[in-house]
Scaffold this motif. Structure first.
Motif, PDB file in Angstrom:
ATOM      1  N   LYS A   1      49.441  39.033  44.413  1.00  0.00           N
ATOM      2  CA  LYS A   1      48.997  40.436  44.346  1.00  0.00           C
ATOM      3  C   LYS A   1      49.139  41.098  45.726  1.00  0.00           C
ATOM      4  O   LYS A   1      49.628  42.213  45.856  1.00  0.00           O
ATOM      5  CB  LYS A   1      47.541  40.478  43.873  1.00  0.00           C
ATOM      6  CG  LYS A   1      46.916  41.856  43.859  1.00  0.00           C
ATOM      7  CD  LYS A   1      47.224  42.626  42.609  1.00  0.00           C
ATOM      8  CE  LYS A   1      46.726  44.066  42.724  1.00  0.00           C
ATOM      9  NZ  LYS A   1      47.323  44.962  41.765  1.00  0.00           N
TER      10      LYS A   1
ATOM     11  N   PRO B   1      47.501  39.784  38.457  1.00  0.00           N
ATOM     12  CA  PRO B   1      47.364  38.723  37.462  1.00  0.00           C
ATOM     13  C   PRO B   1      46.891  39.302  36.134  1.00  0.00           C
ATOM     14  O   PRO B   1      46.255  40.357  36.108  1.00  0.00           O
ATOM     15  CB  PRO B   1      46.295  37.803  38.062  1.00  0.00           C
ATOM     16  CG  PRO B   1      45.614  38.593  39.119  1.00  0.00           C
ATOM     17  CD  PRO B   1      46.568  39.641  39.579  1.00  0.00           C
TER      18      PRO B   1
ATOM     19  N   GLY C   1      45.562  47.676  46.157  1.00  0.00           N
ATOM     20  CA  GLY C   1      45.713  46.587  45.201  1.00  0.00           C
ATOM     21  C   GLY C   1      44.372  46.026  44.768  1.00  0.00           C
ATOM     22  O   GLY C   1      44.297  44.969  44.173  1.00  0.00           O
TER      23      GLY C   1
HETATM   24  O1  3IO Z   1      44.045  46.894  38.977  1.00  0.00           O
HETATM   25  C1  3IO Z   1      44.252  46.177  38.024  1.00  0.00           C
HETATM   26  O2  3IO Z   1      45.241  46.286  37.375  1.00  0.00           O
HETATM   27  C2  3IO Z   1      43.285  45.180  37.585  1.00  0.00           C
HETATM   28  O3  3IO Z   1      43.339  44.741  36.484  1.00  0.00           O
HETATM   29  C3  3IO Z   1      42.253  44.739  38.550  1.00  0.00           C
HETATM   30  C4  3IO Z   1      42.696  43.980  39.689  1.00  0.00           C
HETATM   31  C5  3IO Z   1      43.112  44.503  40.862  1.00  0.00           C
HETATM   32  N1  3IO Z   1      43.347  43.489  41.725  1.00  0.00           N
HETATM   33  C6  3IO Z   1      43.085  42.321  41.130  1.00  0.00           C
HETATM   34  C7  3IO Z   1      43.172  41.026  41.601  1.00  0.00           C
HETATM   35  C8  3IO Z   1      42.814  40.017  40.734  1.00  0.00           C
HETATM   36  C9  3IO Z   1      42.385  40.304  39.473  1.00  0.00           C
HETATM   37  C10 3IO Z   1      42.310  41.597  38.996  1.00  0.00           C
HETATM   38  C11 3IO Z   1      42.671  42.616  39.845  1.00  0.00           C
END
Ligand code: 3IO
Ligand code: NDP
Length: 929
Positions: free
Chosen positions: A440, A447, A574
């Motif tokens: 991410k 994820p 993010g």
């Molecule tokens: O922003 C999104 O699309 C989400 O579903 C939440 C989200 C943002 N960053 C994350 C990192 C790990 C898990 C969920 C998210």
């Protein structure tokens, strides 16, 4: 009040005490007047620069108009640069009887004590007429930041600013707020993260919302949010171009504004009523008069502001791959943003391309509607359960990230996922090599949080197919050679930002230093913002758009050329909506000294760090109890003594009990009943205070003492107060009726909030209700603006008096890192050796060779939490601190094979540098809610 005098091509400014017919400060060149008034601080250097004679103590400098005003059309105009607020104000002006007057509702107030330091005028004759074919162009100088985008991020910034009484303008291309959420999302969507991670600043979700609110809940909340903070974005306003103009040190944001008069008012109003929300019940028709008089022709407006907030999001434009054969496909082709529900696909074979959260959920939706979904998977995907350990996975990850490096958290998440949902690879869902959070961070790929797709995949109700090679007339060909027929294809292939299209020339200004057209001005009074270059990168801004070059880890590089100032990226971190909120608050706090009175307030009151030093002084404030006392009584006394030295602050329980345990020794219960002889009482009280002091030294509290002094700042200056009252009045008078009821004084106090020295209403209702009652501010009687200001003044005066007598202390949710943990470690040989050994072990475990410096930095950043530092990934200040310290270390000291001793020397050196820096400049980190 001074006068602007204009006679054909001649204009002049005279201040109050001068004869208007004998203007002193005045210059004309080519129809442009530039007039300067105010103290010249750097007279010596100015003399050199402008070749003035030695005796000159007053100068008139004339600049070409293009430095000041780009295009001015229509009427005459002048710009007032107010040296006090470092704000520029633009107004139309009209000439009457040889004098230039501000046109009505221009919003310009030039008062004698506002310390006018520059006045720039430009006459009508200067303006070239626009070419006949182009739409009308207008210039609007914004008194505050320009925010691009009325999604959650933009609204959150505007609301945070509004609370600080800083105005802003939101430009939004669509017809309403949160267009992605209202028009480009499928119906079954619910938020993936629980409530606390999704609400925007300063207004919690209503209690009746479920843990995972639905799309409609969230939309209802956003409308209520916009209404609550009276946010009125300019809809139909598409930004075409935004660039920083170093000549005027302003952002020039060019937008095309559509005529929206045929759009139903409902869509324009921020107060769209919604069943799911009680907040929106305060019914008003909040369509501003401006909306009603929209122009017919599209209009080009150029907004000028020192601040640009980019809040257009990471999901501004759909991404659709160009597939061979797409033109020939006879079924329906759509992007996930156009998919609403599976009703129309019953019994149909649907190919869903992409396995992100959208792809997965659309497949679930298709199953539920009796369709047959096939999900095309190109590369791998991380699927995580939505919850683990009794709370949300996201929450668990955030908690762990406070203490552990990303890689370790990733390992943990993957182990938990495997335990809970098994091995996803056997269904054709390969896991990427890099862990979910690291992926991410580096690529932006989120994820998947499983909300039911996985079990449908296991049951083969969602079929996994490989990457699409091309489309055929009735289906698709896959890279593995297989061919299948489909009725429809839904591209769930994600989104991208559109900022690169309109945000021009960022990072590409070559001018050495922005040229200031006003070299004679006194330097701004405000200290520069904390970052070195005024570019505020909250998170992973525009990474994938190539605007920023990346470091080896894919982190944006933190160096920027000079020139672009005051730009903020909000909601690109993010971290979902939580990230937007954090960015919004930071942006607001950073731009808030826009108002002079706020600057004064910050200098006066501001935050106080309670590090326990006042507890160390020897003399006691309160008389000790006489004779022998019980342990319980002793503790009570010690606590009062501590409070007396800490602004009456009642300390958090964990802190108190830790100190108590140190005084009581073994058994706390029996200590309370023990009888402490008179000789020991003083010693024990001191022990308690010192124990508190020690803990506070390591982990200071940040408090705000509201003692009325912040309020006095407004009350003492008539102009400031008038401005405050006026802003509050217009903010509250959402219907533009020019009247407010007396009860709304209370709303004004809430709007002012802690930042302006007003305690929270709910916690101090006694204080407020007495004062409000005294001034009869409970009735429904209507007040005009002047009466409102008068009543507000009386109430604030009483409030200030009350607070002076009995200050209110607010503990801020901030942690201060002041280096004391590292200092302790350095002083404690045994602990230090242990820590060094463990670091040296890690150092050796990861091989040698190139890039020792980066490796050492990475190692120390990872160890940061053991040293009392927040993770560098989450805190820009920490990242900068490391960068700065490592830039001072010489490459050769850790080149090649590093011996244990050399390692110890280098690392202690770094730690000492950290201590020096942190002691001089502690880092504040937001602990979140
Ligand atoms: O922003 C999104 O699309 C989400 O579903 C939440 C989200 C943002 N960053 C994350 C990192 C790990 C898990 C969920 C998210
Ligand atoms: N309820 C919620 O909170 C929801 C949140 N979201 C969020 O919204 C954002 C957008 O999500 P989403 O729309 O799923 O987009 P994502 O960018 O997360 O996913 C796009 C998917 O499409 C794949 N893809 C892209 N191009 C192609 C191609 N040419 N061929 C095959 N596959 C391709 C990608 O795989 P590859 O790796 O191969 O490129 C990836 O699997 C995310 O942050 C997501 O978490 C989305 C839905 C629901």
């Amino acid at each position: 009040m001074g006068h602007f005098v204009a006679a054909r091509k001649v204009m002049a400014w005279t201040s109050e005490r001068q004869d208007p017919l004998l203007p002193r400060l005045f210059a004309v060149v080519d129809d442009v007047c530039y007039l300067f008034q105010g103290p010249v601080r750097s007279i010596t250097s100015s003399r050199q620069q402008y070749g003035l004679g030695k005796t000159a103590n007053e100068a008139i400098i004339v600049f070409p108009a293009r430095h000041l005003v780009w295009v001015l059309c229509g009427k005459s105009a002048f710009i007032v640069f107010d040296g006090c607020s470092s704000h520029s104000t633009f107004t139309g002006a009209e000439e009457r009887k040889g004098r230039l007057f501000p046109t009505a509702n221009s919003g310009v107030k030039v008062t004698s004590n506002s310390e006018l330091s520059r006045v720039v005028m430009s006459a009508e004759t200067l303006c070239p007429q626009p070419p006949p074919s182009s739409p009308t162009r207008r210039i609007s100088i914004v008194h505050g930041p320009v925010i691009v985008g009325a999604g959650p991020s933009g609204l959150a910034v505007a609301a945070s600013l509004r609370r600080l009484c800083v105005p802003s303008v939101i430009l939004e291309r669509s017809d309403g707020i949160a267009d992605l959420w209202s028009h480009r999302m499928y119906d079954r969507l619910t938020l993936h993260l629980p409530k606390p991670f999704c609400q925007l600043p300063h207004l919690p979700f209503p209690a009746h919302f479920p843990t995972y609110p639905s799309k409609d809940h969230f939309l209802g909340y956003l409308h209520a949010y916009a209404h609550h903070f009276s946010l009125r974005p300019l809809f139909g306003c598409t930004v075409m171009d935004a660039r920083f103009d170093p000549a005027v040190s302003l952002w020039r944001v060019t937008a095309i504004r559509r005529d929206l008069s045929d759009v139903p008012m409902q869509a324009l109003s921020p107060s769209r009523s919604s069943d799911s929300l009680s907040e929106s019940s305060r019914s008003t028709s909040s369509v501003s008069s401006e909306t009603l008089t929209e122009p017919r022709e599209p209009e080009v407006v150029e907004f000028l502001s020192p601040w640009l907030v980019v809040a257009t999001g990471e999901n501004a434009e759909p991404v659709v791959p160009e597939l061979k054969g797409a033109e020939g496909f006879e079924g329906s082709l759509l992007h996930s943003s156009e998919y609403k529900s599976g009703v129309e696909y019953e019994g149909k074979r649907v190919l869903v391309v992409g396995c992100g959260n959208s792809g997965m959920e659309i497949c679930v939706d298709l199953c539920e509607h009796g369709a047959m979904p096939f999900m095309s998977v190109r590369s791998g995907v991380h699927i995580l359960p939505r919850e683990m350990l009794g709370t949300s996975t996201f929450g668990v990850a955030m908690k762990l990230l406070k203490w552990l490096p990303t890689k370790v958290v990733d390992r943990f998440l993957l182990i938990m996922a495997k335990m809970m949902i098994g091995d996803t690879e056997k269904y054709g869902l390969k896991r990427p090599k890099v862990g979910p959070l690291e992926l991410k961070n580096t690529t932006g790929k989120t994820p998947v949080l499983d909300v039911g797709a996985l079990s449908l995949i296991k049951d083969e109700r969602i079929k996994i197919v490989s990457e699409v090679e091309s489309l055929t007339s009735n289906g698709a060909k896959f890279v593995d050679g297989e061919e299948m027929a489909f009725h429809a294809v839904v591209f769930s292939t994600g989104y991208k930002s559109n900022a690169p299209l309109w945000l021009k020339a960022i990072s590409s200004f070559h001018s050495p230093a922005p040229h200031s057209p006003f070299p004679l001005l006194p330097p701004p009074r405000r200290a520069p913002p904390p970052t070195p270059d005024s570019i505020h990168l909250f998170g992973r801004a525009l990474r994938s758009q190539g605007h920023l070059s990346h470091g080896p880890e894919g982190k944006p590089e933190r160096s920027f050329p000079n020139g672009e100032k005051g730009i903020y990226f909000v909601g690109f971190s993010g971290k979902g909506l939580l990230g937007s909120s954090v960015d919004a608050i930071k942006t607001a706090l950073d731009t808030r000294p826009a108002r002079p009175f706020l600057r004064a307030e910050m200098a006066n009151g501001g935050l106080t760090v309670v590090d326990g030093s006042t507890l160390r002084a020897d003399d006691l404030h309160l008389p000790l109890p006489d004779g022998a006392v019980s342990g319980a009584r002793l503790l009570q006394h010690a606590e009062s003594e501590a409070a007396a030295r800490l602004f009456g602050l009642s300390l958090p329980d964990p802190l108190r009990s830790a100190a108590f345990r140190r005084v009581a020794g073994g058994d706390a219960r029996s200590f309370e009943e023990e009888v402490i002889d008179a000789d020991s009482v003083k010693r024990k009280v001191r022990e308690y205070l010192l124990a508190l002091a020690d803990d506070l030294a390591d982990d200071p509290l940040v408090i705000l003492v509201l003692d009325g002094s912040a309020l006095r700042v407004f009350l003492d200056d008539e102009d400031d107060f008038a401005m405050l009252a006026e802003n509050l009045f217009t903010d509250l008078d959402v219907d533009d009726r020019g009247k407010l009821s007396k009860t709304e004084i209370q709303d004004a106090l809430v709007l002012m909030g802690v930042e302006m020295g007003v305690p929270t209403f709910s916690e101090h209702s006694d204080l407020f209700s007495n004062i409000l009652r005294k001034h009869g501010a409970e009735g429904e009687q209507q007040l005009g603006q002047a009466q409102f200001a008068q009543l507000l003044q009386l109430i604030l005066q009483d409030l200030a008096d009350g607070l002076a007598e009995k200050p209110v202390v607010v503990i801020q949710n901030l942690k201060v890192v002041n280096g004391s943990k590292i200092k302790k470690l350095l002083e404690h040989k045994e602990l230090l050796d242990n820590e060094m050994e463990s670091m040296f072990g890690d150092w050796n475990a990861h091989g040698h060779g190139e890039g020792n410096m980066e490796r050492l930095q990475g190692l120390l950043e990872a160890k940061g939490s053991r040293l009392g530092l927040p993770p560098a990934e989450s805190n820009e200040a920490v990242a900068l601190l490391y960068d700065q310290i490592f830039s001072e270390i010489k490459e050769e000291v850790i080149a090649g094979e590093v011996t244990r001793d050399a390692f110890h020397v280098v690392v202690s050196d770094i730690m000492e540098k950290l201590v020096d820096q942190l002691e001089a400049n502690p880092i504040f980190t937001d602990m979140g809610s």
